[in-house]
Design an enzyme around this catalytic site. Sequence first.
Site, PDB file in Angstrom:
ATOM      1  N   ASN A 150       0.881  -1.165   0.000  1.00 23.43           N
ATOM      2  CA  ASN A 150       0.000   0.000   0.000  1.00 23.43           C
ATOM      3  C   ASN A 150       0.921   1.217   0.000  1.00 23.43           C
ATOM      4  O   ASN A 150       1.464   1.593   1.035  1.00 23.43           O
ATOM      5  CB  ASN A 150      -0.880  -0.045   1.256  1.00 23.43           C
ATOM      6  CG  ASN A 150      -1.802   1.150   1.372  1.00 23.43           C
ATOM      7  OD1 ASN A 150      -1.797   2.037   0.518  1.00 23.43           O
ATOM      8  ND2 ASN A 150      -2.587   1.191   2.429  1.00 23.43           N
ATOM      9  N   ARG A 168      -2.797  -2.075  -3.159  1.00 21.47           N
ATOM     10  CA  ARG A 168      -3.958  -1.211  -2.991  1.00 21.47           C
ATOM     11  C   ARG A 168      -3.814  -0.085  -4.006  1.00 21.47           C
ATOM     12  O   ARG A 168      -2.804   0.622  -4.024  1.00 21.47           O
ATOM     13  CB  ARG A 168      -3.952  -0.639  -1.588  1.00 21.47           C
ATOM     14  CG  ARG A 168      -5.102   0.269  -1.365  1.00 21.47           C
ATOM     15  CD  ARG A 168      -5.038   0.856   0.004  1.00 21.47           C
ATOM     16  NE  ARG A 168      -6.336   1.352   0.383  1.00 21.47           N
ATOM     17  CZ  ARG A 168      -6.641   1.723   1.601  1.00 21.47           C
ATOM     18  NH1 ARG A 168      -5.759   1.620   2.545  1.00 21.47           N
ATOM     19  NH2 ARG A 168      -7.835   2.190   1.863  1.00 21.47           N
ATOM     20  N   HIS A 220     -12.614   3.630   0.299  1.00 24.09           N
ATOM     21  CA  HIS A 220     -12.571   2.682   1.435  1.00 24.09           C
ATOM     22  C   HIS A 220     -13.224   1.350   1.066  1.00 24.09           C
ATOM     23  O   HIS A 220     -13.663   0.598   1.935  1.00 24.09           O
ATOM     24  CB  HIS A 220     -13.282   3.247   2.688  1.00 24.09           C
ATOM     25  CG  HIS A 220     -12.505   4.300   3.418  1.00 24.09           C
ATOM     26  ND1 HIS A 220     -13.109   5.304   4.136  1.00 24.09           N
ATOM     27  CD2 HIS A 220     -11.168   4.505   3.541  1.00 24.09           C
ATOM     28  CE1 HIS A 220     -12.178   6.086   4.675  1.00 24.09           C
ATOM     29  NE2 HIS A 220     -10.997   5.620   4.313  1.00 24.09           N
ATOM     30  N   ARG A 244      -9.118  16.594   6.554  1.00 22.28           N
ATOM     31  CA  ARG A 244     -10.000  16.941   5.423  1.00 22.28           C
ATOM     32  C   ARG A 244     -11.357  17.388   5.974  1.00 22.28           C
ATOM     33  O   ARG A 244     -11.823  16.838   6.962  1.00 22.28           O
ATOM     34  CB  ARG A 244     -10.184  15.722   4.510  1.00 22.28           C
ATOM     35  CG  ARG A 244      -8.959  15.363   3.718  1.00 22.28           C
ATOM     36  CD  ARG A 244      -9.116  14.020   3.022  1.00 22.28           C
ATOM     37  NE  ARG A 244      -8.486  12.948   3.751  1.00 22.28           N
ATOM     38  CZ  ARG A 244      -8.650  11.658   3.496  1.00 22.28           C
ATOM     39  NH1 ARG A 244      -9.451  11.273   2.530  1.00 22.28           N
ATOM     40  NH2 ARG A 244      -8.032  10.742   4.201  1.00 22.28           N
ATOM     41  N   GLU A 281      -8.008  -4.534   5.467  1.00 19.51           N
ATOM     42  CA  GLU A 281      -7.912  -4.317   4.018  1.00 19.51           C
ATOM     43  C   GLU A 281      -6.816  -5.186   3.396  1.00 19.51           C
ATOM     44  O   GLU A 281      -6.964  -5.689   2.288  1.00 19.51           O
ATOM     45  CB  GLU A 281      -7.636  -2.834   3.745  1.00 19.51           C
ATOM     46  CG  GLU A 281      -8.841  -1.968   4.068  1.00 19.51           C
ATOM     47  CD  GLU A 281      -8.476  -0.612   4.629  1.00 19.51           C
ATOM     48  OE1 GLU A 281      -7.788  -0.558   5.676  1.00 19.51           O
ATOM     49  OE2 GLU A 281      -8.877   0.408   4.035  1.00 19.51           O
TER      50      GLU A 281
END
Length: 399
Positions: free
Chosen positions: A9, A93, A181, A241, A379
């Site tokens: 990732n 990913r 996600h 964010r 994940e």
Amino acid sequence: MNDYVLVLNAGSSSLKFSVYMRPEGGDWRPQSRGQIEGIGTAPRFFAKDASSAVIAKENLGDAVCDAQSALESLADWLRDRYGGGRILGVGHRVVHGGAQFTAPTIVTPGVMARLRELIPLAPLHQPYNLAAIDAVAQRNPGVPQVACFDTSFHRGQPAVAELVPLPRDIRSKGVQRYGFHGLSYEYIASVMPEVAPDIASGRVIVAHLGSGASLCAMQGGKSEDSSFGFTALDGLCMGTRPGAIDPGVVLYLFQSLGLSAQAVEDMLYKKSGLLAISGVSNDMRDLLDSDEPNARLAVDFFVYRAAKEIGALAAALRGLDGLVFTAGIGENSAEVRRRICEASAWLGLELDAQANLGHGPRISSAGSRLSAWVIPTNEEMMIAQHTGRLLGLTGTRAR
Ligand code: AMP
């Protein structure tokens, strides 16, 4: 000889990895995970084994300055630790699969060309994800690679959920709601029948609350809508964010305050959200520990936005059977979960305070109409499973 799958990732300044091993005739098992962080500034290497014991921690030289040199450094460590084993495949990913990649895919030059076209849709992530694929291809051209997308799980949503109501010629350039996600949501959907069988086939909102935060509305384990939209700026308030804001604010930043595109991008991705409200930190633990009024306001806003979006997605699903919390905040903060559940009491949710303090898995009371759960996400496991399956390496599920 042991067989391994490597999961990568890659971000702008970090390379996260996990190693899965398949013993002769057995299932995939996690062996180690870690990351090289500070790539290009002060690179450091860190790894833990499957029982979370630290097995490596060191500063790396300045030579580790990009994807290729980070991969070389990781490869050296892998050779020392797993020498004699074979890496059968590398799963990555990849943040953006656009409208076309509705499932993980084996990487080919043609796939890479199409993924490069998506860089403008995710300029802060996609180039680094693809650089890691290029680096592996250059170093180990014979090792097959699989790209797993954060967007794929959301494809198949109703047309109204994907629509960005701008002129057709703009939409034809790929402007639509994608959702992200997805690997986390896919993992939760895959374990729900085991962990939360009462709700697995029903209407569920999964709250992935980490430094990035979003919600996914699922029906029978399939994504119906998500709080993330065209980019991972939309929806909930996050660490740095803002989540959804009136696009008029962005126009004002450009037109009246004269900010550059770079300054606005920096503000929206790195300087807003919990950090901006609190003035203290983007880390939920710091905010919960702080007595600063603005730190409290940041937590209040985080909870308010999450509860408000839960209401909106419950409406999209026309009712709700279950609420699942996952990721750093969702899995670990009983206080944030309690506050979001209390704000969602109108949906028929009654919390079991003790179960919530014990982190579940079921945290709603026996009589609650709507059940609530804590399910840790994984994940990397999802990527390892996809990689094994696509490369024909496994007939069994990873554990
Ligand atoms: P993630 O991006 O999933 O790794 O989640 C990171 C976020 O989880 C950060 O905001 C952390 O402060 C938060 N987090 C991790 N552990 C806890 C905890 N025990 N209580 C509150 N927040 C936590």
